[in-house]
Design a protein around this motif. Structure first.
Motif, PDB file in Angstrom:
ATOM      1  N   ALA A 153       8.717 137.864  39.788  1.00  0.00           N
ATOM      2  CA  ALA A 153       9.545 138.820  39.051  1.00  0.00           C
ATOM      3  C   ALA A 153       8.996 140.239  39.201  1.00  0.00           C
ATOM      4  N   THR A 154       7.688 140.377  39.190  1.00  0.00           N
ATOM      5  CA  THR A 154       7.089 141.693  39.389  1.00  0.00           C
ATOM      6  C   THR A 154       7.379 142.191  40.799  1.00  0.00           C
ATOM      7  N   SER A 155       7.322 141.312  41.778  1.00  0.00           N
ATOM      8  CA  SER A 155       7.642 141.687  43.153  1.00  0.00           C
ATOM      9  C   SER A 155       9.079 142.190  43.244  1.00  0.00           C
ATOM     10  N   ARG A 156      10.003 141.456  42.653  1.00  0.00           N
ATOM     11  CA  ARG A 156      11.416 141.881  42.668  1.00  0.00           C
ATOM     12  C   ARG A 156      11.601 143.227  41.969  1.00  0.00           C
ATOM     13  N   SER A 157      10.929 143.380  40.846  1.00  0.00           N
ATOM     14  CA  SER A 157      11.022 144.620  40.079  1.00  0.00           C
ATOM     15  C   SER A 157      10.484 145.807  40.879  1.00  0.00           C
ATOM     16  N   GLN A 158       9.341 145.615  41.531  1.00  0.00           N
ATOM     17  CA  GLN A 158       8.746 146.679  42.335  1.00  0.00           C
ATOM     18  C   GLN A 158       9.661 147.064  43.492  1.00  0.00           C
ATOM     19  N   LEU A 159      10.272 146.062  44.115  1.00  0.00           N
ATOM     20  CA  LEU A 159      11.179 146.331  45.228  1.00  0.00           C
ATOM     21  C   LEU A 159      12.403 147.110  44.756  1.00  0.00           C
ATOM     22  N   PHE A 160      12.982 146.697  43.647  1.00  0.00           N
ATOM     23  CA  PHE A 160      14.140 147.396  43.105  1.00  0.00           C
ATOM     24  C   PHE A 160      13.796 148.856  42.801  1.00  0.00           C
ATOM     25  N   LYS A 161      12.659 149.071  42.144  1.00  0.00           N
ATOM     26  CA  LYS A 161      12.247 150.429  41.783  1.00  0.00           C
ATOM     27  C   LYS A 161      11.923 151.256  43.025  1.00  0.00           C
ATOM     28  N   ALA A 162      11.314 150.616  44.032  1.00  0.00           N
ATOM     29  CA  ALA A 162      11.014 151.323  45.279  1.00  0.00           C
ATOM     30  C   ALA A 162      12.300 151.770  45.962  1.00  0.00           C
ATOM     31  N   ARG A 163      13.279 150.883  46.030  1.00  0.00           N
ATOM     32  CA  ARG A 163      14.550 151.237  46.664  1.00  0.00           C
ATOM     33  C   ARG A 163      15.248 152.358  45.906  1.00  0.00           C
ATOM     34  N   ARG A 164      15.229 152.273  44.584  1.00  0.00           N
ATOM     35  CA  ARG A 164      15.878 153.298  43.773  1.00  0.00           C
ATOM     36  C   ARG A 164      15.201 154.654  43.980  1.00  0.00           C
ATOM     37  N   LEU A 165      13.867 154.668  44.001  1.00  0.00           N
ATOM     38  CA  LEU A 165      13.133 155.914  44.206  1.00  0.00           C
ATOM     39  C   LEU A 165      13.328 156.445  45.628  1.00  0.00           C
ATOM     40  N   LEU A 166      13.307 155.566  46.613  1.00  0.00           N
ATOM     41  CA  LEU A 166      13.552 155.987  48.001  1.00  0.00           C
ATOM     42  C   LEU A 166      14.936 156.603  48.147  1.00  0.00           C
ATOM     43  N   LYS A 167      15.922 155.984  47.529  1.00  0.00           N
ATOM     44  CA  LYS A 167      17.277 156.509  47.596  1.00  0.00           C
ATOM     45  C   LYS A 167      17.317 157.930  47.041  1.00  0.00           C
ATOM     46  N   THR A 168      16.690 158.136  45.895  1.00  0.00           N
ATOM     47  CA  THR A 168      16.651 159.464  45.278  1.00  0.00           C
ATOM     48  C   THR A 168      15.961 160.468  46.189  1.00  0.00           C
ATOM     49  N   LYS A 169      14.808 160.072  46.755  1.00  0.00           N
ATOM     50  CA  LYS A 169      14.061 160.972  47.627  1.00  0.00           C
ATOM     51  C   LYS A 169      14.852 161.308  48.898  1.00  0.00           C
ATOM     52  N   LEU A 170      15.509 160.313  49.470  1.00  0.00           N
ATOM     53  CA  LEU A 170      16.293 160.553  50.684  1.00  0.00           C
ATOM     54  C   LEU A 170      17.511 161.420  50.400  1.00  0.00           C
ATOM     55  N   GLU A 171      18.143 161.215  49.265  1.00  0.00           N
ATOM     56  CA  GLU A 171      19.285 162.063  48.903  1.00  0.00           C
ATOM     57  C   GLU A 171      18.840 163.508  48.693  1.00  0.00           C
ATOM     58  N   THR A 172      17.681 163.707  48.065  1.00  0.00           N
ATOM     59  CA  THR A 172      17.134 165.052  47.867  1.00  0.00           C
ATOM     60  C   THR A 172      16.793 165.687  49.204  1.00  0.00           C
ATOM     61  N   LEU A 173      16.170 164.918  50.098  1.00  0.00           N
ATOM     62  CA  LEU A 173      15.831 165.405  51.431  1.00  0.00           C
ATOM     63  C   LEU A 173      17.088 165.793  52.201  1.00  0.00           C
ATOM     64  N   SER A 174      18.111 164.977  52.097  1.00  0.00           N
ATOM     65  CA  SER A 174      19.368 165.248  52.788  1.00  0.00           C
ATOM     66  C   SER A 174      20.029 166.503  52.235  1.00  0.00           C
ATOM     67  N   ALA A 175      20.037 166.628  50.906  1.00  0.00           N
ATOM     68  CA  ALA A 175      20.654 167.808  50.276  1.00  0.00           C
ATOM     69  C   ALA A 175      19.917 169.081  50.676  1.00  0.00           C
ATOM     70  N   SER A 176      18.585 169.023  50.709  1.00  0.00           N
ATOM     71  CA  SER A 176      17.822 170.233  51.089  1.00  0.00           C
ATOM     72  C   SER A 176      18.005 170.560  52.561  1.00  0.00           C
ATOM     73  N   ALA A 177      18.182 169.543  53.398  1.00  0.00           N
ATOM     74  CA  ALA A 177      18.406 169.768  54.824  1.00  0.00           C
ATOM     75  C   ALA A 177      19.773 170.403  55.079  1.00  0.00           C
ATOM     76  N   HIS A 178      20.695 170.156  54.171  1.00  0.00           N
ATOM     77  CA  HIS A 178      22.048 170.698  54.315  1.00  0.00           C
ATOM     78  C   HIS A 178      22.279 171.910  53.411  1.00  0.00           C
ATOM     79  N   GLY A 179      21.187 172.458  52.851  1.00  0.00           N
ATOM     80  CA  GLY A 179      21.281 173.669  52.045  1.00  0.00           C
ATOM     81  C   GLY A 179      21.991 173.493  50.717  1.00  0.00           C
ATOM     82  N   GLN A 180      21.924 172.303  50.150  1.00  0.00           N
ATOM     83  CA  GLN A 180      22.631 172.032  48.900  1.00  0.00           C
ATOM     84  C   GLN A 180      21.708 172.042  47.686  1.00  0.00           C
ATOM     85  N   VAL A 181      20.481 172.458  47.831  1.00  0.00           N
ATOM     86  CA  VAL A 181      19.554 172.439  46.700  1.00  0.00           C
ATOM     87  C   VAL A 181      19.627 173.722  45.942  1.00  0.00           C
TER      88      VAL A 181
END
Length: 152
Positions: A124-152
């Motif tokens: 359960a901890t493994s699943r939880s860590q994976l879910f949180k990692a994916r959620r955080l990665l998604k946020t970081k990638l969206e921020t990176l994408s927005a800054s690359a496209h001048g949307q920040v």
């Protein structure tokens, strides 16, 4: 095998040291390889274990214990717009526990049971860590994408 070590260890020099240590283990244990499965897979498992051992020696790995009751699907953005180096940098920024589970499950294709056994955590901890990692990665990638496209 350096790329395998690098997935777990962000510092290239430490990753090289771990790879060297891993190869020493491979050569010392060649007689234990039973020709079941691929040799590369056997070596890869030794590298992963050696990298995790190194991380344990360097840091006290903490896994957040707040269990997530319901894992909604995290839709990851398309990864084709980033280079391997950019993706590695974003993965390196994850908390250690998230990064270990994410790398082991998504990249190395370990089951949650195998991750739990290797890291001495619950499935359960493994699943939880994976879910949180994916959620955080998604946020970081969206921020990176927005800054690359001048949307920040």
């Amino acid at each position: 095998m350096l790329s395998v070590c690098r997935l777990y260890i962000s510092d290239l020099y430490h990753a090289e040291d771990v790879m060297s240590t891993g190869f020493v283990k491979v050569f010392k244990n060649l007689h234990r390889f039973e020709n079941k499965g691929s040799f590369e897979g056997w070596v890869r498992r030794i590298m992963v274990t050696t990298a995790i051992d190194f991380i344990r020696q360097q840091k006290n790995i903490e896994f957040s214990t707040d269990e997530v009751e319901h894992f909604e699907g995290v839709q990851m953005p398309g990864l084709t717009e980033w280079s391997v180096e950019e993706l590695q940098e974003v993965i390196d920024e994850l908390p250690e526990g998230y990064r270990l589970v994410f790398t082991m499950h998504v990249i190395e294709d370990y089951s949650h049971k195998a991750i739990a056994e290797t890291l001495s955590i619950t499935e359960a901890t493994s699943r939880s860590q994976l879910f949180k990692a994916r959620r955080l990665l998604k946020t970081k990638l969206e921020t990176l994408s927005a800054s690359a496209h001048g949307q920040v």
